[in-house]
Motif scaffolding. Structure first.
Motif, PDB file in Angstrom:
ATOM      1  N   LYS A  57      -1.729 112.722  17.093  1.00  0.00           N
ATOM      2  CA  LYS A  57      -2.761 112.543  16.081  1.00  0.00           C
ATOM      3  C   LYS A  57      -3.262 113.912  15.643  1.00  0.00           C
ATOM      4  O   LYS A  57      -3.481 114.791  16.470  1.00  0.00           O
ATOM      5  CB  LYS A  57      -3.917 111.714  16.655  1.00  0.00           C
ATOM      6  CG  LYS A  57      -5.057 111.474  15.683  1.00  0.00           C
ATOM      7  CD  LYS A  57      -6.155 110.647  16.363  1.00  0.00           C
ATOM      8  CE  LYS A  57      -7.319 110.398  15.407  1.00  0.00           C
ATOM      9  NZ  LYS A  57      -8.397 109.616  16.066  1.00  0.00           N
ATOM     10  N   ILE A  58      -3.410 114.086  14.330  1.00  0.00           N
ATOM     11  CA  ILE A  58      -3.888 115.370  13.807  1.00  0.00           C
ATOM     12  C   ILE A  58      -5.301 115.658  14.315  1.00  0.00           C
ATOM     13  O   ILE A  58      -6.200 114.818  14.197  1.00  0.00           O
ATOM     14  CB  ILE A  58      -3.915 115.375  12.266  1.00  0.00           C
ATOM     15  CG1 ILE A  58      -2.504 115.299  11.689  1.00  0.00           C
ATOM     16  CG2 ILE A  58      -4.581 116.650  11.748  1.00  0.00           C
ATOM     17  CD1 ILE A  58      -2.490 115.275  10.169  1.00  0.00           C
ATOM     18  N   LYS A  59      -5.486 116.855  14.860  1.00  0.00           N
ATOM     19  CA  LYS A  59      -6.822 117.326  15.187  1.00  0.00           C
ATOM     20  C   LYS A  59      -7.288 118.372  14.173  1.00  0.00           C
ATOM     21  O   LYS A  59      -8.467 118.487  13.880  1.00  0.00           O
ATOM     22  CB  LYS A  59      -6.847 117.931  16.589  1.00  0.00           C
ATOM     23  CG  LYS A  59      -6.479 116.953  17.693  1.00  0.00           C
ATOM     24  CD  LYS A  59      -7.417 115.770  17.763  1.00  0.00           C
ATOM     25  CE  LYS A  59      -8.801 116.141  18.237  1.00  0.00           C
ATOM     26  NZ  LYS A  59      -9.681 114.954  18.389  1.00  0.00           N
ATOM     27  N   LYS A  60      -6.302 119.124  13.624  1.00  0.00           N
ATOM     28  CA  LYS A  60      -6.641 120.163  12.656  1.00  0.00           C
ATOM     29  C   LYS A  60      -5.392 120.521  11.857  1.00  0.00           C
ATOM     30  O   LYS A  60      -4.296 120.602  12.420  1.00  0.00           O
ATOM     31  CB  LYS A  60      -7.179 121.401  13.369  1.00  0.00           C
ATOM     32  CG  LYS A  60      -7.570 122.557  12.452  1.00  0.00           C
ATOM     33  CD  LYS A  60      -8.056 123.751  13.263  1.00  0.00           C
ATOM     34  CE  LYS A  60      -8.428 124.926  12.364  1.00  0.00           C
ATOM     35  NZ  LYS A  60      -8.861 126.105  13.158  1.00  0.00           N
ATOM     36  N   ILE A  61      -5.556 120.721  10.567  1.00  0.00           N
ATOM     37  CA  ILE A  61      -4.462 121.225   9.736  1.00  0.00           C
ATOM     38  C   ILE A  61      -4.574 122.747   9.702  1.00  0.00           C
ATOM     39  O   ILE A  61      -5.512 123.304   9.113  1.00  0.00           O
ATOM     40  CB  ILE A  61      -4.516 120.643   8.312  1.00  0.00           C
ATOM     41  CG1 ILE A  61      -4.369 119.119   8.358  1.00  0.00           C
ATOM     42  CG2 ILE A  61      -3.416 121.250   7.438  1.00  0.00           C
ATOM     43  CD1 ILE A  61      -4.528 118.445   7.017  1.00  0.00           C
ATOM     44  N   ILE A  62      -3.639 123.421  10.343  1.00  0.00           N
ATOM     45  CA  ILE A  62      -3.650 124.882  10.401  1.00  0.00           C
ATOM     46  C   ILE A  62      -3.150 125.471   9.087  1.00  0.00           C
ATOM     47  O   ILE A  62      -3.719 126.430   8.560  1.00  0.00           O
ATOM     48  CB  ILE A  62      -2.777 125.368  11.581  1.00  0.00           C
ATOM     49  CG1 ILE A  62      -3.341 124.821  12.898  1.00  0.00           C
ATOM     50  CG2 ILE A  62      -2.693 126.889  11.614  1.00  0.00           C
ATOM     51  CD1 ILE A  62      -2.438 125.044  14.089  1.00  0.00           C
ATOM     52  N   HIS A  63      -2.084 124.891   8.568  1.00  0.00           N
ATOM     53  CA  HIS A  63      -1.522 125.340   7.284  1.00  0.00           C
ATOM     54  C   HIS A  63      -1.046 124.118   6.517  1.00  0.00           C
ATOM     55  O   HIS A  63      -0.239 123.339   7.019  1.00  0.00           O
ATOM     56  CB  HIS A  63      -0.359 126.308   7.508  1.00  0.00           C
ATOM     57  CG  HIS A  63       0.342 126.708   6.239  1.00  0.00           C
ATOM     58  ND1 HIS A  63      -0.209 127.582   5.330  1.00  0.00           N
ATOM     59  CD2 HIS A  63       1.543 126.320   5.731  1.00  0.00           C
ATOM     60  CE1 HIS A  63       0.628 127.721   4.326  1.00  0.00           C
ATOM     61  NE2 HIS A  63       1.695 126.967   4.538  1.00  0.00           N
ATOM     62  N   SER A  64      -1.548 123.939   5.297  1.00  0.00           N
ATOM     63  CA  SER A  64      -1.186 122.778   4.490  1.00  0.00           C
ATOM     64  C   SER A  64       0.156 122.970   3.803  1.00  0.00           C
ATOM     65  O   SER A  64       0.449 124.044   3.271  1.00  0.00           O
ATOM     66  CB  SER A  64      -2.257 122.505   3.426  1.00  0.00           C
ATOM     67  OG  SER A  64      -3.447 122.063   4.016  1.00  0.00           O
ATOM     68  N   SER A  65       0.934 121.918   3.810  1.00  0.00           N
ATOM     69  CA  SER A  65       2.208 121.910   3.091  1.00  0.00           C
ATOM     70  C   SER A  65       1.965 122.007   1.588  1.00  0.00           C
ATOM     71  O   SER A  65       0.948 121.504   1.078  1.00  0.00           O
ATOM     72  CB  SER A  65       2.964 120.615   3.400  1.00  0.00           C
ATOM     73  OG  SER A  65       4.009 120.402   2.480  1.00  0.00           O
ATOM     74  N   PRO A  66       2.889 122.602   0.827  1.00  0.00           N
ATOM     75  CA  PRO A  66       2.764 122.594  -0.637  1.00  0.00           C
ATOM     76  C   PRO A  66       2.883 121.184  -1.224  1.00  0.00           C
ATOM     77  O   PRO A  66       2.531 120.974  -2.384  1.00  0.00           O
ATOM     78  CB  PRO A  66       3.926 123.481  -1.104  1.00  0.00           C
ATOM     79  CG  PRO A  66       4.885 123.509   0.032  1.00  0.00           C
ATOM     80  CD  PRO A  66       4.050 123.391   1.269  1.00  0.00           C
ATOM     81  N   TYR A  67       3.361 120.244  -0.400  1.00  0.00           N
ATOM     82  CA  TYR A  67       3.504 118.855  -0.868  1.00  0.00           C
ATOM     83  C   TYR A  67       2.285 118.018  -0.536  1.00  0.00           C
ATOM     84  O   TYR A  67       2.242 116.837  -0.874  1.00  0.00           O
ATOM     85  CB  TYR A  67       4.744 118.208  -0.238  1.00  0.00           C
ATOM     86  CG  TYR A  67       5.997 119.031  -0.373  1.00  0.00           C
ATOM     87  CD1 TYR A  67       6.488 119.388  -1.634  1.00  0.00           C
ATOM     88  CD2 TYR A  67       6.687 119.473   0.744  1.00  0.00           C
ATOM     89  CE1 TYR A  67       7.637 120.150  -1.769  1.00  0.00           C
ATOM     90  CE2 TYR A  67       7.835 120.244   0.619  1.00  0.00           C
ATOM     91  CZ  TYR A  67       8.301 120.579  -0.637  1.00  0.00           C
ATOM     92  OH  TYR A  67       9.439 121.343  -0.763  1.00  0.00           O
ATOM     93  N   ARG A  68       1.303 118.592   0.127  1.00  0.00           N
ATOM     94  CA  ARG A  68       0.098 117.855   0.509  1.00  0.00           C
ATOM     95  C   ARG A  68      -0.917 117.883  -0.629  1.00  0.00           C
ATOM     96  O   ARG A  68      -1.140 118.921  -1.251  1.00  0.00           O
ATOM     97  CB  ARG A  68      -0.522 118.450   1.781  1.00  0.00           C
ATOM     98  CG  ARG A  68      -1.853 117.817   2.184  1.00  0.00           C
ATOM     99  CD  ARG A  68      -2.384 118.391   3.479  1.00  0.00           C
ATOM    100  NE  ARG A  68      -1.641 117.876   4.622  1.00  0.00           N
ATOM    101  CZ  ARG A  68      -1.889 116.698   5.211  1.00  0.00           C
ATOM    102  NH1 ARG A  68      -2.870 115.918   4.744  1.00  0.00           N
ATOM    103  NH2 ARG A  68      -1.175 116.311   6.249  1.00  0.00           N
ATOM    104  N   ILE A  69      -1.524 116.727  -0.910  1.00  0.00           N
ATOM    105  CA  ILE A  69      -2.580 116.624  -1.914  1.00  0.00           C
ATOM    106  C   ILE A  69      -3.781 115.917  -1.286  1.00  0.00           C
ATOM    107  O   ILE A  69      -3.679 115.332  -0.205  1.00  0.00           O
ATOM    108  CB  ILE A  69      -2.124 115.846  -3.164  1.00  0.00           C
ATOM    109  CG1 ILE A  69      -1.722 114.407  -2.792  1.00  0.00           C
ATOM    110  CG2 ILE A  69      -0.989 116.566  -3.869  1.00  0.00           C
ATOM    111  CD1 ILE A  69      -1.426 113.525  -3.994  1.00  0.00           C
ATOM    112  N   ARG A  70      -4.893 115.963  -2.005  1.00  0.00           N
ATOM    113  CA  ARG A  70      -6.087 115.270  -1.526  1.00  0.00           C
ATOM    114  C   ARG A  70      -5.985 113.787  -1.880  1.00  0.00           C
ATOM    115  O   ARG A  70      -5.800 113.438  -3.056  1.00  0.00           O
ATOM    116  CB  ARG A  70      -7.335 115.863  -2.167  1.00  0.00           C
ATOM    117  CG  ARG A  70      -8.634 115.260  -1.642  1.00  0.00           C
ATOM    118  CD  ARG A  70      -9.832 116.008  -2.191  1.00  0.00           C
ATOM    119  NE  ARG A  70     -11.077 115.472  -1.667  1.00  0.00           N
ATOM    120  CZ  ARG A  70     -12.275 116.000  -1.902  1.00  0.00           C
ATOM    121  NH1 ARG A  70     -12.367 117.104  -2.651  1.00  0.00           N
ATOM    122  NH2 ARG A  70     -13.355 115.459  -1.388  1.00  0.00           N
TER     123      ARG A  70
END
Length: 448
Positions: A57-70
């Motif tokens: 389970k995600i606890k923190k996003i360290i670096h967002s993918s370029p494919y990730r959106i809100r």
């Protein structure tokens, strides 16, 4: 596996699996993490560890993918209704296209198959014409309606949903308040106490007509007729209120009995210039516009002369059978559901389509008995694909053309491998169509 800091690990997401979860590698194990996408670097808490794999389970996003959106929905990471709102629409299409290609290559063992570019849905949001919401209580005793959190039976309360037709949002927000005011009890699946289980909403995307159905353990709900009349007065596009009785102790949504309380027991919908009557539990494509896109693509590639005879296996209520029947000499539909066949016959009569026959029964039983040599056989089976006996019959009667419509690339590839065995058939083209933006499913149109 080195388990430190309460099983917290740093993970690079390198792929997406068939369930829509991000995939990473750590100390020789494959790690599956929901709500991630290729290119993410995340801090993950492992919560289910096996010898060769684990879930996290995600606890923190360290670096967002370029494919990730809100995500457009504030509970997208909690609600189990859709899994991919955090992924850009363009990358969603790429994943689905690649999933089909990989299935054909790895499972079907096909090489150099011509897969056309996937056709996107005309609507990213607001495309679902049917929604069935479990009911429950909040910790304060209020009536909730929503979807279960993924891998759990924790109900996430919703007042609106971005992927359902926006005209249904007012119903979702207001009906549960009315249920609360009436004092109707909510079913508890652990104790088997209470009555109301689900709120089902269906809308004709082209007609705008709405059906509202309460699914209950009893058909006798106190003052339901009085409340239903008020709903009809409040919502101009509501054409019918129904109660479906399901007293079984299982996870099945609809029971076998449906009672019309006020208004009509069906709504009218127009699909591909054909009028359909849809009941609350009728199987119909939840994204009608993408279904029309698929049918347009099919007709563009078929180039019908008008003399063809077509067998539509797994025909349902005639969703594809009837539009095709208007363009050919003769059509036959096969469907195991008695109710669906009766509705298909009624829809044919409604549209004055007289060159079509419908047979109720399993495709494996009906197909070998038909006294017709079809020019085209259309297959649109459930996710599990075709029975081996159906494929054997197809190879025996050997129609000149087979169209296979699938919502599951793995079973599509498996069945095509059997159909094409010893080069009896050859795949001409594959046309993917996205039916479920923000979700992992897609439809595939494929002919020999």
């Amino acid at each position: 596996m080195n388990q430190q800091n309460n099983n917290l690990i740093k993970l690079n997401i390198v792929d997406i699996n068939n369930d829509g979860e991000g995939v990473g590698k750590f100390e020789g194990k494959t790690i599956f993490v929901p709500n991630t996408v290729t290119g993410d670097v995340v801090l993950v808490q492992l919560n289910f560890i096996k010898q060769k794999y684990a879930y996290g389970k995600i606890k923190k996003i360290i670096h967002s993918s370029p494919y990730r959106i809100r995500p457009s929905c504030i509970v997208a990471d909690k609600c189990g209704g859709c899994q991919w709102q955090h992924i850009s629409p363009e990358y969603q299409l790429y994943i689905k296209q690649n999933k089909i290609i990989q299935s054909l290559q790895r499972i079907g063992r096909f090489k150099d198959v011509f897969v056309l570019p996937i056709l996107s849905s005309s609507q990213i949001f607001g495309y679902r014409n049917k929604a069935t919401y479990p009911l429950g209580y909040s910790k304060f005793g209020n009536v909730n309606a929503g979807y279960y959190q993924r891998y759990s039976h924790k109900l996430i309360n919703l007042n609106q949903c971005p992927i359902q037709d926006s005209r249904l949002n007012s119903f979702l927000a207001e009906i549960k308040v009315d249920i609360e005011k009436q004092g109707w009890s909510i079913y508890n699946e652990k104790t088997y106490q209470g009555h109301l289980r689900h709120l089902a909403l269906r809308i004709g995307q082209n007609s705008g007509e709405v059906l509202l159905t309460l699914i209950s353990t009893t058909g006798n709900i106190t003052k339901i007729k009085e409340q239903a009349k008020l709903w009809l007065e409040r919502y101009p596009n509501l054409v019918g209120v129904l109660v479906n009785k399901n007293s079984e102790k299982n996870n099945k949504i609809f029971g076998n009995q449906t009672f019309s309380i006020v208004g009509k027991p069906f709504l009218k919908e127009r699909f591909f210039n054909i009028d359909f009557k849809l009941r609350p539990d009728t199987f119909f494509q939840v994204n009608a516009q993408s279904a029309e896109t698929l049918l347009h693509s099919l007709l563009d590639n078929l180039i019908l002369t008008g003399k063809e005879k077509i067998v539509d296996a797994y025909c349902g209520i005639g969703t594809f059978t009837l539009p095709l029947a208007k363009r050919i000499s003769h059509a036959i539909g096969i469907e195991i559901s008695h109710d669906s066949i009766e509705q298909a016959k009624a829809n044919a009569e409604l549209n004055n389509i007289n060159n079509v026959e419908f047979y109720q029964g399993a495709v494996k039983d009906i197909l070998p008995t038909l006294n017709i040599f079809p020019d085209i056989v259309l297959l649109d089976p459930p996710r599990k694909g075709c029975d081996d006996s159906v494929i054997e019959t197809l190879r025996e009667i050997c129609p000149p053309l087979i169209i296979y419509i699938s919502c599951q690339p793995s079973t599509l590839a498996r069945d095509l491998k059997k159909i094409c065995y010893q080069n009896l058939y050859k795949i001409l083209w594959v046309q993917p169509v996205d039916f479920f933006p923000s979700d992992i499913s897609s439809r595939v149109n494929c002919s020999n």
